[in-house]
Design a protein around this motif. Structure first.
Motif, PDB file in Angstrom:
ATOM      1  N   GLU A 163      14.143  26.953 108.549  1.00 42.52           N
ATOM      2  CA  GLU A 163      13.378  28.084 108.013  1.00 42.52           C
ATOM      3  C   GLU A 163      14.316  29.146 107.448  1.00 42.52           C
ATOM      4  OE1 GLU A 163       9.930  28.783 107.665  1.00 42.52           O
ATOM      5  OE2 GLU A 163       9.998  26.606 107.885  1.00 42.52           O
ATOM      6  N   ASP A 164      15.406  29.430 108.174  1.00 45.32           N
ATOM      7  CA  ASP A 164      16.385  30.425 107.694  1.00 45.32           C
ATOM      8  C   ASP A 164      16.978  29.986 106.359  1.00 45.32           C
ATOM      9  OD1 ASP A 164      15.956  32.001 109.904  1.00 45.32           O
ATOM     10  OD2 ASP A 164      17.786  31.369 110.965  1.00 45.32           O
ATOM     11  N   GLU A 167      14.457  30.461 103.595  1.00 50.83           N
ATOM     12  CA  GLU A 167      14.328  31.873 103.220  1.00 50.83           C
ATOM     13  C   GLU A 167      15.505  32.313 102.360  1.00 50.83           C
ATOM     14  OE1 GLU A 167      13.748  34.567 106.475  1.00 50.83           O
ATOM     15  OE2 GLU A 167      12.015  33.439 107.226  1.00 50.83           O
ATOM     16  N   SER A 170      15.066  30.939  98.888  1.00 51.35           N
ATOM     17  CA  SER A 170      14.038  31.637  98.099  1.00 51.35           C
ATOM     18  C   SER A 170      14.501  33.031  97.718  1.00 51.35           C
ATOM     19  CB  SER A 170      12.715  31.681  98.866  1.00 51.35           C
ATOM     20  OG  SER A 170      12.824  32.492 100.008  1.00 51.35           O
ATOM     21  N   GLU A 171      15.316  33.706  98.549  1.00 44.06           N
ATOM     22  CA  GLU A 171      15.888  35.001  98.191  1.00 44.06           C
ATOM     23  C   GLU A 171      16.883  34.839  97.067  1.00 44.06           C
ATOM     24  OE1 GLU A 171      17.532  36.785 101.697  1.00 44.06           O
ATOM     25  OE2 GLU A 171      15.571  37.060 102.627  1.00 44.06           O
TER      26      GLU A 171
END
Length: 175
Positions: A163-164, A167, A170-171
């Motif tokens: 998940e990290d 993220e 996507s950032e």
């Protein structure tokens, strides 16, 4: 000379038997005295008996008894199995009776109810005795629980890292 010891005229014989490695009971038999007198005499003379052989013999006896108990427990399980198997086997029921004390028998495809109860009772007693002789190893399930929790923790850690990373990607795509 303290009371309850062998007479001093036999101390040399006592020391010699002790030096030969004889135990307390063997010396008592050889010299014709009670074992307690041999113990008191040894203490008076500052002699001791090697108890390592006694301990080894006691350990061996305990192991032998444990093995015999295990064998008996196994035999009780075999008896229980035999009792349960007999319930469904052909059975001959017989009796003596009447004024002429005659013998009567009847063949059944499987044991009648009264006989089944006897077989079940015999099996239950045999199982009970086997469990008393050789109780099952207790398992708290703690190791299984630890393993499950460890696996769950690893899965959660892997999920959290994934998940990290998602993220961060996507950032990075936004910037």
């Amino acid at each position: 000379m303290p009371g309850g010891t062998i007479g001093s005229e036999r101390f040399d014989e006592f020391r010699e038997l002790h030096a030969q490695g004889l135990g307390r009971n063997a010396i008592a038999r050889e010299m014709g005295f009670a074992p307690v007198m041999v113990s008191r005499t040894a203490e008076h003379l500052g002699l001791t008996f090697d108890r390592s052989q006694i301990q080894a013999a006691a350990d061996a006896r305990r192991a032998d008894v444990e093995e015999r108990r295990s064998i008996l427990a196994e035999r009780f399980v075999t008896i229980a199995e035999d009792c349960l198997d007999r319930i469904y086997q052909p059975a001959t029921v017989y009796s003596f009776g009447g004024k002429d004390n005659t013998y009567e028998e009847h063949e059944f495809d499987e044991a009648p109810v009264a006989e089944r109860v006897k077989f079940l009772t015999g099996a239950a007693i045999a199982v009970d005795k086997s469990l008393k002789l050789a109780p099952p190893q207790e398992s708290s399930g703690l190791d299984a629980a630890k393993s499950m929790l460890g696996s769950l923790g690893e899965a959660l850690t892997a999920f959290s890292r994934a998940e990290d990373e998602r993220e961060q990607q996507s950032e990075g795509d936004e910037g």
